[in-house]
Design a protein around this motif. Sequence first.
Motif, PDB file in Angstrom:
ATOM      1  N   LEU A 170      -5.874  -0.873  -0.838  1.00 51.19           N
ATOM      2  CA  LEU A 170      -5.812  -2.117  -0.076  1.00 51.19           C
ATOM      3  C   LEU A 170      -6.286  -3.292  -0.926  1.00 51.19           C
ATOM      4  O   LEU A 170      -5.694  -4.372  -0.908  1.00 51.19           O
ATOM      5  CB  LEU A 170      -6.661  -2.001   1.187  1.00 51.19           C
ATOM      6  N   LYS A 171      -7.346  -3.080  -1.686  1.00 50.15           N
ATOM      7  CA  LYS A 171      -7.862  -4.136  -2.552  1.00 50.15           C
ATOM      8  C   LYS A 171      -6.826  -4.530  -3.599  1.00 50.15           C
ATOM      9  O   LYS A 171      -6.635  -5.721  -3.884  1.00 50.15           O
ATOM     10  CB  LYS A 171      -9.145  -3.675  -3.239  1.00 50.15           C
ATOM     11  N   ASP A 172      -6.145  -3.535  -4.185  1.00 50.10           N
ATOM     12  CA  ASP A 172      -5.119  -3.842  -5.185  1.00 50.10           C
ATOM     13  C   ASP A 172      -3.974  -4.630  -4.565  1.00 50.10           C
ATOM     14  O   ASP A 172      -3.419  -5.548  -5.184  1.00 50.10           O
ATOM     15  CB  ASP A 172      -4.577  -2.536  -5.800  1.00 50.10           C
ATOM     16  N   ALA A 173      -3.591  -4.263  -3.339  1.00 49.36           N
ATOM     17  CA  ALA A 173      -2.504  -4.973  -2.655  1.00 49.36           C
ATOM     18  C   ALA A 173      -2.890  -6.423  -2.395  1.00 49.36           C
ATOM     19  O   ALA A 173      -2.087  -7.343  -2.598  1.00 49.36           O
ATOM     20  CB  ALA A 173      -2.166  -4.264  -1.346  1.00 49.36           C
ATOM     21  N   ILE A 174      -4.133  -6.639  -1.965  1.00 46.81           N
ATOM     22  CA  ILE A 174      -4.586  -8.002  -1.695  1.00 46.81           C
ATOM     23  C   ILE A 174      -4.662  -8.806  -2.979  1.00 46.81           C
ATOM     24  O   ILE A 174      -4.402 -10.020  -2.991  1.00 46.81           O
ATOM     25  CB  ILE A 174      -5.951  -7.977  -0.974  1.00 46.81           C
ATOM     26  N   LYS A 190       0.830  -1.209   0.000  1.00 45.81           N
ATOM     27  CA  LYS A 190       0.000   0.000   0.000  1.00 45.81           C
ATOM     28  C   LYS A 190       0.865   1.261   0.000  1.00 45.81           C
ATOM     29  O   LYS A 190       0.512   2.273  -0.622  1.00 45.81           O
ATOM     30  CB  LYS A 190      -0.922  -0.006   1.220  1.00 45.81           C
ATOM     31  N   GLU A 191       2.016   1.201   0.657  1.00 43.70           N
ATOM     32  CA  GLU A 191       2.905   2.355   0.692  1.00 43.70           C
ATOM     33  C   GLU A 191       3.616   2.560  -0.641  1.00 43.70           C
ATOM     34  O   GLU A 191       3.995   3.673  -0.989  1.00 43.70           O
ATOM     35  CB  GLU A 191       3.949   2.171   1.809  1.00 43.70           C
ATOM     36  N   LYS A 218      -9.041   2.397   0.625  1.00 42.67           N
ATOM     37  CA  LYS A 218      -9.708   1.110   0.497  1.00 42.67           C
ATOM     38  C   LYS A 218      -9.402   0.457  -0.849  1.00 42.67           C
ATOM     39  O   LYS A 218      -9.156  -0.749  -0.930  1.00 42.67           O
ATOM     40  CB  LYS A 218     -11.216   1.287   0.662  1.00 42.67           C
ATOM     41  N   GLU A 219      -9.395   1.262  -1.912  1.00 44.59           N
ATOM     42  CA  GLU A 219      -9.109   0.730  -3.243  1.00 44.59           C
ATOM     43  C   GLU A 219      -7.663   0.248  -3.343  1.00 44.59           C
ATOM     44  O   GLU A 219      -7.371  -0.765  -3.981  1.00 44.59           O
ATOM     45  CB  GLU A 219      -9.389   1.788  -4.308  1.00 44.59           C
TER      46      GLU A 219
END
Length: 279
Positions: free
Chosen positions: A184-188, A165-166, A181-182
């Motif tokens: 975080l979704k990309d990271a997951i 995320k960073e 939030k978006e």
Amino acid sequence: MASWCDGMAAAPRVLVAPSPSDANCQGNVLSLRHPKSDEETGYLFVDGKLHEFNWFKERFGSWFLGDYVCEDGSLYYCTLVDPIFILLPIFEAAHMSNGNDPGKFRQLDEILYVEGYPGYQHLMSIAGNHMELVCEVKEVADVKFFRLDNSKVLSWLCCKVHSLKEVFPKLGKNYAAQGEKEILKDAIQIIREYLKDEPWLTLLCKKLQLDINEIIDMSKTSEASFCAESSPITFRPSDGKVGNGSAKSSKGRPAKKQKAEVESKNIKDMFRRVTRKGT
């Protein structure tokens, strides 16, 4: 005239990979289980670091290797992968937890013995230090025993997500403009390539207060987009028509159709799809 590759069992391929620091040593290609699919997958182990193989290919291309032309223009390249991702399913199976029972402590050599996959034994030198991050460890008479700790695994996964995320906002304005939030979704989405949905993805989404169904739907959409983007661009003669009649030149003769430009990309575009593959 004989070529340098005459007599080889398989055609040459181009691989970009790190060289061992010791010229007298060689890296090992290990057959291990993929942590998500369980399929047999090749990994490169060199200088105590584990690498995964990636593959990239343009529609047209060849390699000139000395006096030999390799018709397969594919590019194989190695990128680092965290061994914890690869070892997590093995340690999960080894601790044999059941309900409220946290499972058993087992020695490292016992855990890394996987029938049909001797490659795991090569990871003995690095497995202990890495897996201590996600395991409970007991030492008896200078012998260490490991048991996977679900809470430690979840904390480690959260650290991976937040590290990604960073990084995302530094990749461009599109990422910088996204909400937390978006991102975080990309990271997951990236981490999910190395995780089974149960139990780890479910637990991770619950911890980060995200809807797992949204993550799964995003994966389906991105996979469909990737397939469409990777499809060869085909020129159809009908594309050259205007309206319901044929185009003509100013002299009344049929105009010469403009040749379609197929797969014309700059060097940055060639590798754009690959940038999301590593972790």
